[in-house]
Write a protein that holds these residues in place. Sequence first.
Motif, mmCIF file in Angstrom:
data_model
loop_
_atom_site.group_PDB
_atom_site.id
_atom_site.type_symbol
_atom_site.label_atom_id
_atom_site.label_comp_id
_atom_site.label_asym_id
_atom_site.label_seq_id
_atom_site.Cartn_x
_atom_site.Cartn_y
_atom_site.Cartn_z
ATOM 1 N N ASP A 73 44.602 39.359 41.832
ATOM 2 C CA ASP A 73 45.019 37.996 42.186
ATOM 3 C C ASP A 73 44.548 37.613 43.586
ATOM 4 O O ASP A 73 44.147 36.467 43.823
ATOM 5 C CB ASP A 73 46.545 37.878 42.113
ATOM 6 N N ARG A 74 44.612 38.562 44.502
ATOM 7 C CA ARG A 74 44.312 38.273 45.910
ATOM 8 C C ARG A 74 42.808 38.130 46.143
ATOM 9 O O ARG A 74 42.363 37.296 46.929
ATOM 10 C CB ARG A 74 44.868 39.421 46.754
ATOM 11 N N TRP A 75 42.022 38.961 45.451
ATOM 12 C CA TRP A 75 40.563 38.928 45.611
ATOM 13 C C TRP A 75 39.945 38.835 44.213
ATOM 14 O O TRP A 75 39.526 39.844 43.631
ATOM 15 C CB TRP A 75 40.072 40.178 46.330
ATOM 16 N N PRO A 76 39.913 37.657 43.634
ATOM 17 C CA PRO A 76 39.520 37.526 42.219
ATOM 18 C C PRO A 76 38.049 37.779 41.916
ATOM 19 O O PRO A 76 37.692 37.923 40.741
ATOM 20 C CB PRO A 76 39.896 36.075 41.896
ATOM 21 N N THR A 77 37.216 37.841 42.950
ATOM 22 C CA THR A 77 35.774 38.033 42.725
ATOM 23 C C THR A 77 35.294 39.318 43.384
ATOM 24 O O THR A 77 35.582 39.542 44.566
ATOM 25 C CB THR A 77 34.984 36.842 43.294
ATOM 26 N N PRO A 78 34.559 40.153 42.659
ATOM 27 C CA PRO A 78 34.268 40.068 41.218
ATOM 28 C C PRO A 78 35.489 40.475 40.396
ATOM 29 O O PRO A 78 36.280 41.319 40.832
ATOM 30 C CB PRO A 78 33.132 41.079 41.045
ATOM 31 N N PRO A 79 35.671 39.905 39.228
ATOM 32 C CA PRO A 79 36.838 40.250 38.420
ATOM 33 C C PRO A 79 36.758 41.670 37.880
ATOM 34 O O PRO A 79 35.678 42.147 37.537
ATOM 35 C CB PRO A 79 36.801 39.214 37.298
ATOM 36 N N LEU A 80 37.898 42.307 37.812
ATOM 37 C CA LEU A 80 37.975 43.635 37.192
ATOM 38 C C LEU A 80 38.520 43.562 35.770
ATOM 39 O O LEU A 80 38.200 44.401 34.940
ATOM 40 C CB LEU A 80 38.844 44.567 38.036
ATOM 41 N N LEU A 81 39.357 42.582 35.493
ATOM 42 C CA LEU A 81 39.875 42.389 34.146
ATOM 43 C C LEU A 81 38.934 41.489 33.347
ATOM 44 O O LEU A 81 38.344 40.547 33.896
ATOM 45 C CB LEU A 81 41.256 41.741 34.187
ATOM 46 N N PRO A 82 38.784 41.752 32.055
ATOM 47 C CA PRO A 82 38.000 40.838 31.211
ATOM 48 C C PRO A 82 38.652 39.455 31.154
ATOM 49 O O PRO A 82 39.814 39.284 31.526
ATOM 50 C CB PRO A 82 38.018 41.524 29.837
ATOM 51 N N ARG A 83 37.929 38.480 30.662
ATOM 52 C CA ARG A 83 38.462 37.117 30.603
ATOM 53 C C ARG A 83 39.364 36.907 29.399
ATOM 54 O O ARG A 83 40.360 36.192 29.475
ATOM 55 C CB ARG A 83 37.302 36.114 30.546
ATOM 56 N N GLU A 84 39.019 37.504 28.249
ATOM 57 C CA GLU A 84 39.744 37.228 27.015
ATOM 58 C C GLU A 84 41.112 37.919 27.016
ATOM 59 O O GLU A 84 41.224 39.084 27.406
ATOM 60 C CB GLU A 84 38.935 37.703 25.810
ATOM 61 N N PRO A 85 42.160 37.228 26.559
ATOM 62 C CA PRO A 85 43.497 37.816 26.572
ATOM 63 C C PRO A 85 43.588 39.157 25.838
ATOM 64 O O PRO A 85 44.233 40.089 26.319
ATOM 65 C CB PRO A 85 44.362 36.744 25.897
ATOM 66 N N ALA A 86 42.933 39.267 24.680
ATOM 67 C CA ALA A 86 43.017 40.523 23.925
ATOM 68 C C ALA A 86 42.346 41.662 24.690
ATOM 69 O O ALA A 86 42.854 42.784 24.721
ATOM 70 C CB ALA A 86 42.370 40.350 22.549
ATOM 71 N N ALA A 87 41.213 41.380 25.305
ATOM 72 C CA ALA A 87 40.507 42.412 26.068
ATOM 73 C C ALA A 87 41.302 42.791 27.321
ATOM 74 O O ALA A 87 41.305 43.958 27.725
ATOM 75 C CB ALA A 87 39.117 41.914 26.451
ATOM 76 N N ARG A 88 41.968 41.835 27.932
ATOM 77 C CA ARG A 88 42.792 42.128 29.110
ATOM 78 C C ARG A 88 43.966 43.035 28.717
ATOM 79 O O ARG A 88 44.298 43.993 29.421
ATOM 80 C CB ARG A 88 43.301 40.835 29.727
ATOM 81 N N ALA A 89 44.580 42.696 27.583
ATOM 82 C CA ALA A 89 45.690 43.523 27.105
ATOM 83 C C ALA A 89 45.206 44.935 26.776
ATOM 84 O O ALA A 89 45.896 45.926 27.065
ATOM 85 C CB ALA A 89 46.335 42.878 25.884
ATOM 86 N N ARG A 90 44.031 45.038 26.185
ATOM 87 C CA ARG A 90 43.478 46.347 25.841
ATOM 88 C C ARG A 90 43.246 47.182 27.093
ATOM 89 O O ARG A 90 43.561 48.381 27.116
ATOM 90 C CB ARG A 90 42.179 46.157 25.063
ATOM 91 N N ALA A 91 42.693 46.595 28.145
ATOM 92 C CA ALA A 91 42.477 47.324 29.397
ATOM 93 C C ALA A 91 43.797 47.822 29.968
ATOM 94 O O ALA A 91 43.887 48.958 30.458
ATOM 95 C CB ALA A 91 41.767 46.425 30.405
ATOM 96 N N ARG A 92 44.823 47.001 29.884
ATOM 97 C CA ARG A 92 46.131 47.401 30.413
ATOM 98 C C ARG A 92 46.750 48.508 29.569
ATOM 99 O O ARG A 92 47.436 49.387 30.094
ATOM 100 C CB ARG A 92 47.057 46.187 30.475
#
Length: 259
Positions: A73-92
């Motif tokens: 949240d504090r340093w959003p670039t470059p992103p570490l989480l994928p953009r798509e909700p399902a892919a973000r949930a999978r990473a978590r």
Amino acid sequence: MVLLYEHPVSPYAQKVKIALAEKGVPFETRLPDLLGGEDPAFAAANPRREVPALVDGDVAVFDSTVILEYIEDRWPTPPLLPREPAARARARMIEELCDTYYEAANWAVFEIRFFKRAEGPLADRLLARAADDVHGANAWLERQLGAAPWFDGERFGWGDIAVLPAVHAASWTGTPPAPGSRLASWFDRARERPSVIAALEAAASAVPGFEMIPQLVASGVFKREYRDHRLEWMMRSGGAEIVLEGMRRGNIRFALPLA
């Protein structure tokens, strides 16, 4: 500058250091007083008195997952989480498994081999159980990786940062990914990244300091953390007597009371 309370061998601290480096965020590290516990600034940053804890100006954040969320949240670039909700949930979810199931097996190996919690047949049984758990976790991770170069797809990211410390610790203690596997190839690629190299080199340089830890553990000066998934692993794996002996000798601890 961002301050990170850490220990280089901590897989949770390694996650945070890799994430900060991938973001290009300058930070300094500090090893808190983990023996005497007399470190008011560290206790203020993390009332659990566990590493890692991150201090960014007036903001203090503890728990490695919460810290990763803050960094994103504090340093959003470059992103570490994928953009798509399902892919973000999978990473978590990958992170959750590595932080609990996988880490508990690695931690148990350290308890036995380095901190001498068990010897003889009990040690052999627990080490065999830990190896079985690591093999199972690696097989699951292999399926999660699939044919992609990284756990987050085409880009190194959150999932890779979560997996790397777990696979490294298991490899270092003798249970690496299967030779020729996709996970082994991923591990080789990940270890070429500057952020990973720095974290693992720091961990390697800290290992010689472990020589005196068994004596400190035996004396009760250094108390190992036994809450949550670590306690569960030891109890379900046949190590209840280790827990009871540690409680008797006062060289394990659970969650600390808040003051």
